[in-house]
Design a protein around this motif. Structure first.
Motif, PDB file in Angstrom:
ATOM      1  N   ALA A 263       0.858  -1.089  -0.017  1.00  0.00           N
ATOM      2  CA  ALA A 263      -0.077  -0.091   0.046  1.00  0.00           C
ATOM      3  C   ALA A 263       0.763   1.098   0.134  1.00  0.00           C
ATOM      4  O   ALA A 263       0.534   2.316  -0.691  1.00  0.00           O
TER       5      ALA A 263
ATOM      6  N   GLY B 212       1.576   2.251  -3.389  1.00  0.00           N
ATOM      7  CA  GLY B 212       0.383   2.500  -4.191  1.00  0.00           C
ATOM      8  C   GLY B 212      -0.412   1.425  -4.760  1.00  0.00           C
ATOM      9  O   GLY B 212      -1.187   1.223  -5.609  1.00  0.00           O
ATOM     10  N   ARG B 213      -0.094   0.417  -4.199  1.00  0.00           N
ATOM     11  CA  ARG B 213      -0.810  -0.987  -4.626  1.00  0.00           C
ATOM     12  C   ARG B 213      -1.683  -1.599  -3.533  1.00  0.00           C
ATOM     13  O   ARG B 213      -0.913  -2.061  -2.403  1.00  0.00           O
ATOM     14  N   PHE B 214      -2.888  -1.288  -3.308  1.00  0.00           N
ATOM     15  CA  PHE B 214      -3.703  -1.383  -2.054  1.00  0.00           C
ATOM     16  C   PHE B 214      -4.153  -2.916  -1.936  1.00  0.00           C
ATOM     17  O   PHE B 214      -5.381  -3.261  -2.068  1.00  0.00           O
ATOM     18  N   LEU B 215      -3.551  -3.656  -1.515  1.00  0.00           N
ATOM     19  CA  LEU B 215      -3.644  -5.130  -1.285  1.00  0.00           C
ATOM     20  C   LEU B 215      -4.728  -5.169  -0.216  1.00  0.00           C
ATOM     21  O   LEU B 215      -4.380  -4.033   0.943  1.00  0.00           O
TER      22      LEU B 215
END
Lengths: 227, 815
Positions: A42, A45-48
């Motif tokens: 996150a 910028g990758r909202f797992l």
């Protein structure tokens, strides 16, 4: 109840969740928990989904209840990165603190997290000798002593009736056992990958705990790297 | 005076009119109508057959405008579905531009364009830019793009029928809405092959889905194609799908043709047919193979050989479907049934690009049902009946990607952007709540915990406009954008491995196939037998091999029978007067079916039950396409299990579904009940690979996970996160998450044909004809011959794993 296997004279029980029960030591071993992998992504910028630590911990608690283990040995990469403990949400943090206080808890350091988990209680070691077995994060190729480790996230792919089924597995040779990754978001490396082959150092079997059975698959030696 | 006269007659400026005259041509009616629509400032859709000068018709008004009023600045953007097509048009456009003597710069911009040239294009744009939807979407994500785009007069969407019903179409529609906002005077122009429902496409093309705003221009019909069905010795086989039985006869036809395309329905079949033809190729004619798994270089090589006249035939899949004029093709052969009349017509159009000459196509049916289907397709083509396209609401994942792209260009106002998005036809029905949920998903992941508020990707300025929180995110967006998500693949590399760039790349195979190969195994690829010599990460090293090869199987690729052809096949069963024209064994097949059982009616569901070898079979003739039938097979076996009928398996084809069990079905109707069908389906889908596959796609398009970029595979570090793991966690904790619902709608529409299945269940209630037989009926034979060749669906992974373990144990036993 689950099926055990014999490794270097010790009786060990691979669990379906990916943990390893060592009844003689009343111990539960887990590798590569990778707590807070979700928030590590996150930040970039990758909202797992933010539920991975809670999920991983819930599995761990289930395994503790199932086995009645009083000792927990985490074989490294317990957090996805060194900043993980600071990002751990309140509830899993409180639960983890309670566990490290009430059980004999050992963090082996990993390449992702080093000793970051120390702030949550428990002991921290680079490697440990328990009974006849050495515990470390990454297998040392050629080391003669029987060894339990993690790091590689082994998984096995089985092809049957046109389907390809992939499961986390325990990769076991004469002197090495590599545990599967335990964390909710941890992927894996195929057990016949040359990297795992080199770590195992000889003929190996892949064990998959499925329900109350222990399935074993030969690790194919065909997938060697091209010259 | 002369100028005035010419312009009144043709609407074309003198240099262009002179150019036509010098070539001995007259502008075609539809070309002039397109120019007239432009002069009137109207959007326009041109529907015309292949070879009608469609491309020139699209560009003519641009050339006219620039001839009348030469000026700098980007005037026209041309969007094509294929990179190669853009290259092709550059050639066809540059020739007239040069010959007319117009000072117009034409440039391409695709994924292959070097970044310094792209930058230069933004600074000093050409008058005409040829591009793809992906590159256009990227272009509008640059902050300086608005300056370049503000003066755009025209956007031309070529092969619009290839876009409108796909996610690429969603992406393009959103990009058009953005372009229109930047260049309000921009005219939209669509070019299409013959389509069933032009008005639907006018609506798709128009701002605010206002079909009336788009002038419809229809080209004159070309000469009717000649469609022939290949029958040898008055016989058609019982089973099979690919027409491979006819290889020898097909080869003779190829020898008689100048240049032929042999179309097949899947990549795996392309390999098999290629091998069959080669075995019959006594004259050693140069034959090539072309499919989507081959490397780009390999495909370009074949295409070049084709246009240079170095090939006599090419075996191809849908990768060659779109309208590129690569050579003087005079024959098209369709191996296996065409599945839809539009597709057959489009493929037939590849033969002979001159519209006033008939193109020639031969269908090679694989079995008797396919013979009927081929006959139905032949009828449909003769009657100019085309398949309806299925339009569907735009994907939320594509919208999420678009929102990031907009924010990368400049801060946006949510109200304005929502209105703009809704002006794109696929998003006309988007609710504000869903739009806001998408913004929230882009900003913080859209989780109930709001755990990531501190990492948000979108932040609101004081004026309420949303912007990207970090410039790095724009770069991340550009690396991951696009709506085409490939299956995980491994590279097939010829030659020695080891050092970087050691071998030549042939193409890719899907990972699940590549993963089960071992050193020494042989497989068919690119028309050759290859032997595996080694592996390195994502690379499979091969050399030429021999022996009995396996053929890579590719997921998907098979398109289900269209409803239009299905109805026509039903019609043939019920038109005995047509049976005489059929091969003797098909005629006999139908006649005996009529005697022994029943024929499927025009609007009923025939269900046969019979026993054979201790198994009880139920065969339902639904004609709803293979996807719907396979889903129905799952549903039926689930219900039979619950009813204690002990089902053993099922198989679904385009025409029928067959189920077999240990106990007989005496009353089929309740098994086909539409009640609770949705719930049962939901349970099954949630556990099936369909939903996982759909989730992977929306997770990548929606920006939840990164695309696997070249080079990441080998590190062995788990850089990317498996979409399966995320899917499991999301289902447990956030069952209402935006991406899960997006995956659901994709899976439902694409993978299982729910609408057709629902209609079939309703038909079963209204008009089921159940026949109990004492043995197998003629019509049931083809599907029973498929039993055992289809993979067993539905069996739990765990059960299979345990079976694999048991098999291994048995094989290894020493007693």
């Amino acid at each position: 109840m689950s099926v055990s296997l014999s490794f270097a004279g010790e009786t060990l029980v691979p669990l379906a969740c990916g943990g390893l029960h060592w009844p003689a030591q009343q111990a539960l071993l887990v590798a590569d928990l990778h707590f807070e992998k979700g928030s590590a992504f996150a930040r970039r910028g990758r909202f797992l989904p933010p539920h991975d630590s809670a999920d991983t911990l819930a599995c761990l608690i289930d395994a503790l209840e199932l086995t009645g283990a009083t000792r927990v040995f985490c074989l490294g990469d317990s957090f996805h990165d060194a900043g993980g403990p600071a990002r751990l949400p309140d509830r899993p943090r409180a639960a983890l603190r309670l566990l490290t206080q009430s059980l004999d808890w050992l963090w082996i350091t990993g390449n992702h997290d080093d000793d970051a988990a120390a702030v949550l209680g428990g002991r921290v070691m680079v490697e440990a000798r328990i009974g006849a077995l050495t515990l470390r994060h990454e297998a040392v190729p050629g080391a003669p002593e029987p060894e339990l480790s993690g790091h590689f996230h082994p998984k096995v792919a089985v092809h049957i009736r046109g389907r390809r089924i992939v499961r986390r597995c325990f990769a076991v040779s004469a002197t090495k056992m590599i545990l599967p990754a335990y964390g909710a978001f941890t992927g894996g490396l195929l057990v016949d990958d040359p990297a795992i082959g080199a770590a195992l150092g000889g003929p190996a079997l892949a064990f998959v705990a499925e329900g109350d059975r222990l399935l074993r698959f030969p690790v194919p030696m065909g997938r060697i790297a091209a010259e | 005076m002369r100028q005035h006269y010419i312009e009144t007659v043709t609407g074309l400026p003198i240099p262009i009119a002179d150019w036509f005259a010098a070539r001995g041509w007259a502008p075609r009616r539809h070309q002039l109508e397109m120019v007239a629509a432009a002069r009137a400032g109207r959007h326009a859709l041109l529907v015309a057959p292949t070879g009608a000068g469609k491309t020139l018709a699209g560009f003519l008004s641009t050339l006219a405008d620039l001839a009348d009023d030469p000026r700098d600045g980007l005037h026209t953007i041309y969007v094509s579905p294929l990179k190669a097509l853009a290259t092709d048009v550059q050639r066809n456009l540059l020739t007239p531009v040069a010959e007319i003597g117009l000072d117009i710069r034409v440039e391409t911009r695709t994924g292959d364009t070097p970044s310094d040239r792209k930058k230069r294009q933004r600074e000093r744009p050409p008058q005409i830019l040829l591009t793809t939807p992906e590159s256009l979407a990227l272009l509008i994500s640059y902050p300086d793009a608005a300056t370049m785009l503000a003066g755009v007069q025209t956007v031309i969407v070529d092969e619009i029928h290839a876009f409108a019903t796909t996610k690429r179409g969603d992406q393009l529609a959103l990009a058009l809405s953005r372009l229109q906002a930047i260049a309000p005077a921009m005219r939209r122009v669509g070019l299409s092959a013959t389509i069933a429902d032009p008005e639907a496409y006018q609506g798709w093309l128009a701002p605010d889905a206002d079909a009336a705003a788009v002038a419809l221009v229809t080209g004159d019909p070309g000469a009717d194609p000649v469609v022939e069905i290949l029958v040898i010795e008055d016989r058609i086989p019982w089973a099979g799908h690919n027409g491979r039985w006819a290889a020898r006869a097909v080869m003779r036809r190829l020898e008689a043709a100048k240049l032929a395309i042999v179309f097949v329905n899947t990549r795996a079949v392309a390999e098999l047919v290629f091998r069959d033809l080669w075995a019959e190729n006594d004259q050693a004619l140069p034959i090539g193979i072309h499919h989507g798994s081959l490397s780009v270089e390999a495909r370009r090589k074949v295409e070049a050989a084709m246009s240079n006249g170095k090939l006599r035939a090419i075996v191809a899949t849908a990768s060659l479907d779109l309208g590129i004029d690569w050579g003087d093709v005079d024959l098209v052969i369709q191996m296996g049934a065409p599945k839809g009349s539009s597709r057959l017509l489009q493929r037939t159009g590849r033969a002979n690009h001159r519209m006033d000459e008939a193109s020639h196509a031969i269908i090679v049916p694989g079995n008797r049902f396919e013979y009927l289907e081929s006959l139905a397709a032949q009828d449909a083509v003769r009657e100019h009946e085309l398949d309806q396209d299925q339009f569907r609401p735009g994907g939320i994942d594509v919208l999420a990607q678009h929102i990031v792209g907009c924010a990368a260009a400049e801060p946006f106002d949510a109200d304005e952007l929502c209105a703009e998005v809704r002006s794109a036809a696929p998003y006309a029905g988007l609710t504000r709540a869903r739009f806001d949920a998408t913004i929230s998903f882009v900003a913080t992941g859209g989780y109930s915990l709001r755990a990531y508020d501190r990492y948000q990707r979108l932040k609101q300025n004081k004026d309420g406009r949303w912007r990207l929180s970090h410039p790095r995110l724009a770069l991340q967006h550009r690396l991951n954008s696009g709506t085409i998500v490939e299956a995980v693949t491994m590279n097939v590399v010829y030659g020695r491995g080891g050092g970087r760039g050691g071998g030549r790349r042939f193409g890719q195979v899907e990972e699940w196939f590549g993963g089960q190969l071992r050193v020494g195994d042989s497989f068919m690829f690119a028309g050759q037998t290859l032997e595996v010599t080694g592996f390195d990460g994502p690379d499979i090293f091969v050399r030429l091999g021999r022996g009995d090869p396996r053929v890579p199987t590719y997921v998907g690729g098979r398109m289900p029978l269209s409803t239009n052809l299905a109805a026509r096949v039903r019609g043939l069963f019920n038109a005995p007067e047509r049976w005489a024209e059929m091969p003797a064994d098909v005629h006999e097949w139908l006649a005996i079916q009529q005697l022994r059982s029943r024929l499927p009616g025009l609007d009923d569901l025939l269900v046969e039950t019979f026993e054979r070898d201790g198994r009880h079979f139920m065969v339902a003739y639904g004609f709803a396409g293979r996807n719907a039938h396979q889903t129905l097979g799952m549903l039926l076996t689930q219900r039979m299990e619950a009813a204690g009928l002990q089902p053993l398996g099922f198989v679904g084809s385009d025409y029928v579904v067959a189920v077999w069990s240990l106990r007989p079905v005496t009353d089929p109707r309740p098994l086909f009940s539409p009640d609770v069908f949705e719930e049962e389906l939901a349970d099954w889908m949630a556990a099936s690979p369909f939903l996982r596959r759909a989730f992977r796609e929306v997770a990548i398009i929606g920006g939840l996970i990164d695309r696997a970029l070249p080079g990441q595979f080998k590190t062995g570090k788990q850089m990317s996160v498996s979409s399966d793991l995320i899917y499991d966690v999301l289902r447990r904790h956030e069952p209402d998450h935006l991406l899960l619902s997006a995956a659901w709608s994709d899976a439902r529409s694409k993978l299982t044909d729910i609408a057709r299945l629902g209609a079939l269940l309703d038909l079963a209630q209204a008009n089921m004809v159940h026949v109990t037989l004492d043995r197998v009926s003629p019509l049931a034979v083809p599907v029973l011959l498929e039993v055992g060749r289809e993979r067993v669906a539905g069996a739990a992974d765990s059960a299979l794993l345990i079976e694999a373990d048991a098999l291994a144990a048995e094989a290894m036993r020493l007693d």
